[in-house]
Design a protein around this motif. Structure first.
Motif: not given
Length: 371
Positions: A30, A32-34, A38-39, A42
């Motif tokens: 989470s 990493y995506l934020h 990319l959050a 996603t």
């Protein structure tokens, strides 16, 4: 003499134990995506996938003539789950527990819906949908969750394959369908898990300071940004700056090896004295940063506790600690909030240093970032 098969089993057992006990990867993934922006994409994708459970609600209605009460109950549950989970993903990033429940409940709903299909071939094909929840659990969670999904898929797949065999007396089609379900629900999640674990190991290595084991500057700010997505009702957001006192003199007097040992010990002390939710980084030579969301009393006490933990180490080292605290969770741009609080914590730390060091000062900041 130990046989080759026994020796092989002994080598495989530790590997199997490590695989079985792999930690949940929701938190770091989470973050990493934020951190990489990319959050939002996603969340939208997951909202669409979760909402697909609503379609299953219509799919099971074909069995209403045989099992009316059960059919309408399952249809209603699937519709509620699909709408609820889709809405949650659109509103915010879920917690780890919510995410795990989504995957497990979603898989269970797909299994029940497939088993209720009146046409056996359609029921068997529907079991392949469990690969979606299996892939999700492999991506965000751990081995136990993946195997739960596989057990559900294998159980309902076997039931549906038996129905195909009994209805059409076609053993080959039944076995082929069951094999496809088992293969998809085992191979795809395991492949996803392997890729994500490998990526996670690389991310961890690149985001951590080799000496202290804490996050480096980049890793700290990435994880700190993701922390601000967590709920924070009746809590304080705290940023703590820690700078070791007279560290150059320690290096000059005792040597750089002693300095490295002291830094490693400080990293250990900060981890031990901090709450488990804290994000801690070594952001300079002898400079450390911490951010967390805590109850008010705990946030007020934390800077003094960190200062005391460092002073208690069996090394000739103390620290000046400055903290900036704001009530609640600011709703503005996370990097800007963190940067502003870090500047305040840094200025407060220098006040502590000018006052003689080995002390902690805390400054409460007005919630200027609130909308």
């Amino acid at each position: 003499m130990i046989s080759s098969s026994t020796s092989k089993r002994r080598r495989l057992r530790p590997a199997a134990n490590r695989w079985w006990n792999q930690p949940d990867q929701f938190d770091w993934l989470s973050g990493y995506l934020h951190a990489r922006g990319l959050a939002p994409a996603t969340r939208r994708l997951m909202a669409v996938i979760s909402s697909a459970l609503v379609l299953m609600a219509f799919g099971v209605l074909g069995s209403r003539d045989e099992h009316p009460v059960l059919t309408y109950t399952v249809a209603a549950a699937a519709a509620i789950a699909g709408i609820g989970y889709g809405t949650l993903w659109l509103r915010r990033w879920p917690t780890r527990r919510q995410s795990l429940m989504m995957g497990m409940v979603g898989g269970s709903m797909i299994a029940v819906g497939s088993g209720m299909q009146t046409e056996p071939v359609v029921a068997l094909m529907g079991c392949t949908g469990l690969v979606v929840t299996g892939g999700y659990l492999a991506f965000f969670h751990n081995t136990k969750a993946v195997l739960f999904n596989f057990a559900v898929a294998a159980t309902v797949g076997t039931y549906c394959a038996l129905r195909v065999f009994e209805t059409y007396d076609d053993r080959a089609s039944a076995l082929a369908g069951l094999w496809l379900i088992i293969e998809l629900n085992l191979a795809v999640p395991l492949a996803i898990q392997t890729v994500v674990r490998t990526m996670g190991a690389d991310v961890v290595r690149s985001d951590h300071d080799a000496l202290t084991g804490l996050l480096n500057r980049r890793g700290f700010y990435e994880r700190a940004s993701s922390l601000l997505t967590s709920p924070a009702a009746d809590s304080d957001l705290i940023v703590v700056m820690i700078d070791l006192d007279a560290f150059k003199r320690l290096n000059d007097t005792y040597g750089h090896l002693a300095g490295d040992q002291a830094l490693a010990a400080v990293g250990w002390a900060l981890r031990k004295a901090s709450p488990g939710s804290a994000v801690i980084g070594r952001t300079g030579g002898e400079e450390f940063l911490l951010i967390d969301i805590l109850p008010v009393a705990q946030a007020e006490a934390l800077p003094d506790e960190l200062c005391a933990a460092i002073a208690a180490l069996p090394h000739p080292v103390t620290a000046s600690v400055g903290a900036a605290v704001v009530r609640g969770l600011p709703q503005s741009d996370a990097p800007a909030v963190i940067e502003a609080l870090t500047r305040t914590a840094d200025a407060t730390m220098y006040e502590a240093k000018r006052s003689g060091g080995n002390q902690a000062l805390i400054r409460r900041v007005s919630p200027l970032f609130q909308n």
